[in-house]
Design a protein around this motif. Structure first.
Motif, PDB file in Angstrom:
ATOM      1  N   VAL A 178       0.766  -1.202  -0.072  1.00  0.00           N
ATOM      2  CA  VAL A 178      -0.039   0.109   0.166  1.00  0.00           C
ATOM      3  C   VAL A 178       0.874   1.129  -0.015  1.00  0.00           C
ATOM      4  O   VAL A 178       0.741   1.950  -0.846  1.00  0.00           O
ATOM      5  CB  VAL A 178      -0.947  -0.173   1.104  1.00  0.00           C
ATOM      6  CG1 VAL A 178      -1.647   1.292   1.315  1.00  0.00           C
ATOM      7  CG2 VAL A 178      -1.924  -1.323   1.061  1.00  0.00           C
ATOM      8  N   CYS A 179       1.745   1.142   0.839  1.00  0.00           N
ATOM      9  CA  CYS A 179       2.618   2.500   0.819  1.00  0.00           C
ATOM     10  C   CYS A 179       3.433   2.808  -0.269  1.00  0.00           C
ATOM     11  O   CYS A 179       3.936   3.743  -0.865  1.00  0.00           O
ATOM     12  CB  CYS A 179       3.610   2.448   2.300  1.00  0.00           C
ATOM     13  SG  CYS A 179       2.617   2.619   3.790  1.00  0.00           S
ATOM     14  N   ALA A 180       4.075   1.747  -1.014  1.00  0.00           N
ATOM     15  CA  ALA A 180       4.704   1.896  -2.266  1.00  0.00           C
ATOM     16  C   ALA A 180       3.792   2.468  -3.319  1.00  0.00           C
ATOM     17  O   ALA A 180       4.244   3.033  -4.002  1.00  0.00           O
ATOM     18  CB  ALA A 180       5.411   0.473  -2.791  1.00  0.00           C
ATOM     19  N   ARG A 181       2.610   1.675  -3.243  1.00  0.00           N
ATOM     20  CA  ARG A 181       1.442   2.441  -4.272  1.00  0.00           C
ATOM     21  C   ARG A 181       1.065   3.759  -4.078  1.00  0.00           C
ATOM     22  O   ARG A 181       1.130   4.693  -5.018  1.00  0.00           O
ATOM     23  CB  ARG A 181       0.298   1.667  -4.228  1.00  0.00           C
ATOM     24  CG  ARG A 181      -0.880   1.817  -5.079  1.00  0.00           C
ATOM     25  CD  ARG A 181      -1.983   1.322  -4.858  1.00  0.00           C
ATOM     26  NE  ARG A 181      -2.703   1.782  -3.486  1.00  0.00           N
ATOM     27  CZ  ARG A 181      -3.330   0.950  -2.711  1.00  0.00           C
ATOM     28  NH1 ARG A 181      -3.571  -0.054  -2.856  1.00  0.00           N
ATOM     29  NH2 ARG A 181      -3.824   1.605  -1.551  1.00  0.00           N
ATOM     30  N   GLU A 182       1.219   4.059  -2.862  1.00  0.00           N
ATOM     31  CA  GLU A 182       0.641   5.662  -2.407  1.00  0.00           C
ATOM     32  C   GLU A 182       1.997   6.715  -2.489  1.00  0.00           C
ATOM     33  O   GLU A 182       1.861   7.928  -2.262  1.00  0.00           O
ATOM     34  CB  GLU A 182       0.127   5.661  -1.118  1.00  0.00           C
ATOM     35  CG  GLU A 182      -1.314   4.893  -0.956  1.00  0.00           C
ATOM     36  CD  GLU A 182      -2.331   5.703  -1.760  1.00  0.00           C
ATOM     37  OE1 GLU A 182      -2.405   6.823  -1.958  1.00  0.00           O
ATOM     38  OE2 GLU A 182      -3.182   4.862  -2.073  1.00  0.00           O
ATOM     39  N   GLY A 183       3.139   6.109  -2.417  1.00  0.00           N
ATOM     40  CA  GLY A 183       4.193   7.024  -2.385  1.00  0.00           C
ATOM     41  C   GLY A 183       4.661   7.284  -0.936  1.00  0.00           C
ATOM     42  O   GLY A 183       5.171   8.432  -0.763  1.00  0.00           O
ATOM     43  N   TRP A 184       4.046   6.545  -0.043  1.00  0.00           N
ATOM     44  CA  TRP A 184       4.304   7.020   1.450  1.00  0.00           C
ATOM     45  C   TRP A 184       5.574   6.245   2.031  1.00  0.00           C
ATOM     46  O   TRP A 184       5.848   5.105   1.344  1.00  0.00           O
ATOM     47  CB  TRP A 184       3.149   6.425   2.286  1.00  0.00           C
ATOM     48  CG  TRP A 184       1.865   7.585   1.907  1.00  0.00           C
ATOM     49  CD1 TRP A 184       1.529   8.345   1.090  1.00  0.00           C
ATOM     50  CD2 TRP A 184       0.566   7.061   2.627  1.00  0.00           C
ATOM     51  NE1 TRP A 184       0.462   8.835   0.914  1.00  0.00           N
ATOM     52  CE2 TRP A 184      -0.352   8.325   1.722  1.00  0.00           C
ATOM     53  CE3 TRP A 184      -0.119   6.237   3.615  1.00  0.00           C
ATOM     54  CZ2 TRP A 184      -1.777   8.286   2.230  1.00  0.00           C
ATOM     55  CZ3 TRP A 184      -1.517   6.452   3.764  1.00  0.00           C
ATOM     56  CH2 TRP A 184      -2.144   7.347   3.082  1.00  0.00           C
ATOM     57  N   LEU A 185       5.945   6.633   3.259  1.00  0.00           N
ATOM     58  CA  LEU A 185       6.853   5.961   3.910  1.00  0.00           C
ATOM     59  C   LEU A 185       6.220   4.886   4.910  1.00  0.00           C
ATOM     60  O   LEU A 185       5.494   5.500   5.855  1.00  0.00           O
ATOM     61  CB  LEU A 185       7.998   6.770   4.747  1.00  0.00           C
ATOM     62  CG  LEU A 185       8.906   6.346   5.638  1.00  0.00           C
ATOM     63  CD1 LEU A 185       9.868   5.620   4.879  1.00  0.00           C
ATOM     64  CD2 LEU A 185       9.616   7.452   6.179  1.00  0.00           C
ATOM     65  N   LEU A 186       6.528   3.708   4.865  1.00  0.00           N
ATOM     66  CA  LEU A 186       6.319   2.671   5.947  1.00  0.00           C
ATOM     67  C   LEU A 186       7.382   2.433   6.711  1.00  0.00           C
ATOM     68  O   LEU A 186       8.406   2.212   6.514  1.00  0.00           O
ATOM     69  CB  LEU A 186       5.834   1.437   5.162  1.00  0.00           C
ATOM     70  CG  LEU A 186       5.405   0.423   6.394  1.00  0.00           C
ATOM     71  CD1 LEU A 186       4.080   0.739   6.968  1.00  0.00           C
ATOM     72  CD2 LEU A 186       5.153  -1.073   5.689  1.00  0.00           C
ATOM     73  N   ILE A 187       7.069   2.966   8.196  1.00  0.00           N
ATOM     74  CA  ILE A 187       8.136   2.649   9.178  1.00  0.00           C
ATOM     75  C   ILE A 187       7.788   1.298   9.848  1.00  0.00           C
ATOM     76  O   ILE A 187       6.793   1.301  10.606  1.00  0.00           O
ATOM     77  CB  ILE A 187       8.270   3.876   9.939  1.00  0.00           C
ATOM     78  CG1 ILE A 187       8.588   5.015   9.298  1.00  0.00           C
ATOM     79  CG2 ILE A 187       9.451   3.443  11.038  1.00  0.00           C
ATOM     80  CD1 ILE A 187       8.199   6.525  10.041  1.00  0.00           C
ATOM     81  N   GLU A 188       8.616   0.464   9.698  1.00  0.00           N
ATOM     82  CA  GLU A 188       8.119  -1.045  10.443  1.00  0.00           C
ATOM     83  C   GLU A 188       8.831  -1.072  11.594  1.00  0.00           C
ATOM     84  O   GLU A 188      10.128  -0.694  11.970  1.00  0.00           O
ATOM     85  CB  GLU A 188       8.532  -2.033   9.434  1.00  0.00           C
ATOM     86  CG  GLU A 188       8.087  -2.095   8.130  1.00  0.00           C
ATOM     87  CD  GLU A 188       8.474  -3.402   7.343  1.00  0.00           C
ATOM     88  OE1 GLU A 188       9.041  -4.494   8.003  1.00  0.00           O
ATOM     89  OE2 GLU A 188       8.389  -3.381   6.265  1.00  0.00           O
TER      90      GLU A 188
END
Length: 485
Positions: free
Chosen positions: A53-63
């Motif tokens: 999802v974050c790759a699609r939205e161009g968001w940063l996912l912090i795991e």
């Protein structure tokens, strides 16, 4: 946008004698930030789906960290606090964030904590403040407490039992989260307490039809974002045990409350009709022998490691031995000591071996046999939907026409690959004895000529009306016939 995702999950049978410490999480899944594998574990799909999802939205996912322990007894206080604080520290370091998306089970109980998820979520809320989206995916076999409802914006639970949809529900969770973070919607939760505890397999009616209606309502009802049934977990002796219905709406709390109550009262009216018919071990073996062809699956439903039991009961196996039955494969019996002995002896060895029935009363007696060690496998695993479930170092032993898989990491029998991973062709056996309440159904039903649900011994507290609860509510069905009176 910056979104934080982590997972902390296990299911606690408070009657189980098997304590859970950090090693139990490490044996099942313990992944530090960025180390989570591509495939999700049951309660960690919000992380793997979040990557997409974050790759699609161009968001940063912090795991953050992801931890899962197979169901057992109470979690050690120090273990829960260590894993909790590890994630909270990661969240503080990630601030500011626009959202927090979590993978939880919902039925964890730790020493000193009846509601660890409520404690955890409240601390997350304290860190991010009142305006940041906080949400989580839950297993339906959980406890929906007031504390966790107050701390989160919304929950999405698996709809299916067996839980074949945990990835799909993670996608639902993220869909709502993305729209909420973008301020396109304002999710609110409405919860109805059904005042009951029951078992709700979706592999049969009436729950199959009920869940299909939930899907239809989600598609057809304006402003409705999600519907979930929290089945409850009858082996968790906690103050807010029971069945609940969640309606998540786009700022339509009153409409959500009315719908949740309508559905919840329908569930209550169907109480006692959901679970499959069960027979004892003698009837189960008799029926399996009478079947014209195999494989016949005997599911030992209450010695289910997925419900926190040991998975080492021998009641059904003893009945098969007493009847002289052959052409049987058993998967599995948990006995780490016997596995060690077999691994030391090596493949091909013929040894005297005592195995099974070590964990608790009412699980049968240990089996004493001279066995042939057919195969040993380190770090064995089976499939479970889109993921893999480890069952640890394992040994295939054979005696008197019966093959038994001994395992060192407790795991219920999710899939026939349990047998093939050890070199046994499950479709070549007349009888397969497995340990699972219903998660096995989706995969084993594809190869089974017949499935027999067996209630043998008493390893699991499966009769709420007589279970010696100390904390669970006593004013719900079946403890009382009419909790609405």
């Amino acid at each position: 946008m910056r979104v934080f995702a982590a997972a902390l999950a296990t299911e606690t049978n408070t009657f189980s004698p098997i304590a859970v410490d950090k090693r139990a999480f490490e044996a099942s899944l313990y992944a530090r930030p960025g180390e989570h594998p591509v495939t999700p574990t049951l309660c960690t799909a919000p992380i793997t789906v979040g990557r997409e999802v974050c790759a699609r939205e161009g968001w940063l996912l912090i795991e953050g960290s992801a931890s899962w322990a197979d169901p057992a007894g109470l979690v050690a206080r120090s273990t829960y606090e260590e894993l909790r604080d590890e994630i909270l520290g990661q969240l503080r370091a990630a601030m500011p964030v626009d959202g927090v998306v979590l993978g939880l089970h919902g039925a964890m109980v730790a020493q000193g904590y009846d509601d660890p998820e409520g404690d955890f979520l409240s601390r997350v809320r304290d860190i991010v403040g009142p305006d940041i989206v906080v949400c989580a995916e839950l297993d339906p076999h959980s406890h929906l407490t007031r504390k966790r409802v107050a701390a989160a914006d919304f929950f999405v639970a698996f709809k299916e039992f067996p839980h074949t949809d945990f990835v799909d529900r993670a996608r639902d969770l993220w869909d709502i989260a993305v729209r909420a973070i973008k301020k396109e919607i304002a999710p609110v939760m409405s919860v109805f307490d059904c005042r009951m505890i029951d078992v709700f397999p979706t592999s049969k009616q009436p729950m199959r039809g009920f869940v299909d209606r939930l899907f239809a309502l989600e598609k057809s009802t304006p402003g409705l974002l999600s519907l979930s049934v929290i089945h409850g977990f009858m082996a968790g002796d906690v103050p807010e045990m029971g069945t609940k219905v969640i309606a998540v709406t786009d700022n339509r709390a009153a409409e959500g409350a009315a719908l949740a109550e309508k559905l919840g009262r329908e569930l209550f009216d169907l109480r006692g009709t959901f679970m499959v018919s069960l027979v004892d071990e003698k009837a189960a073996v008799e029926a399996a022998l009478a079947a014209p062809r195999g494989p016949v699956v005997i599911a030992d439903v209450w010695d289910n490691p997925g419900g926190g039991t040991a998975g080492d009961a021998t009641v059904v196996l003893a009945e098969l031995i007493a009847r002289g039955v052959t052409d049987v494969a058993v998967g599995t019996i948990w006995d780490p000591i016997a596995v060690q002995i077999c691994m030391a002896a090596g493949e091909g060895a013929k040894i005297p071996l005592r195995f099974g029935a070590k964990s608790a009363p009412l699980t049968g007696d240990p089996i004493d046999k001279v066995v042939t060690v057919k195969r040993v496998v380190e770090n064995a695993e089976m499939r479970f939907g889109e993921s893999y479930a480890p069952f640890g170092d394992a040994a295939w032993i054979s005696f008197d026409g019966i093959d038994v898989i001994l395992n060192s990491t407790r795991a219920q029998s999710f899939d026939p690959s349990l047998f093939s991973a050890m070199g046994i062709d499950p479709q070549s056996r007349k009888i397969l004895l497995i340990k699972s309440t219903n998660h096995f159904y989706d995969s084993f039903s594809k190869i089974a000529a017949e499935i027999i649900y067996c209630a043998a011994g008493k390893p699991y507290p499966n009769t709420p009306a007589t279970t010696p609860y100390r904390k669970a509510p006593r004013d719900i069905w079946p403890m009382v016939e009419n909790p609405w009176g």
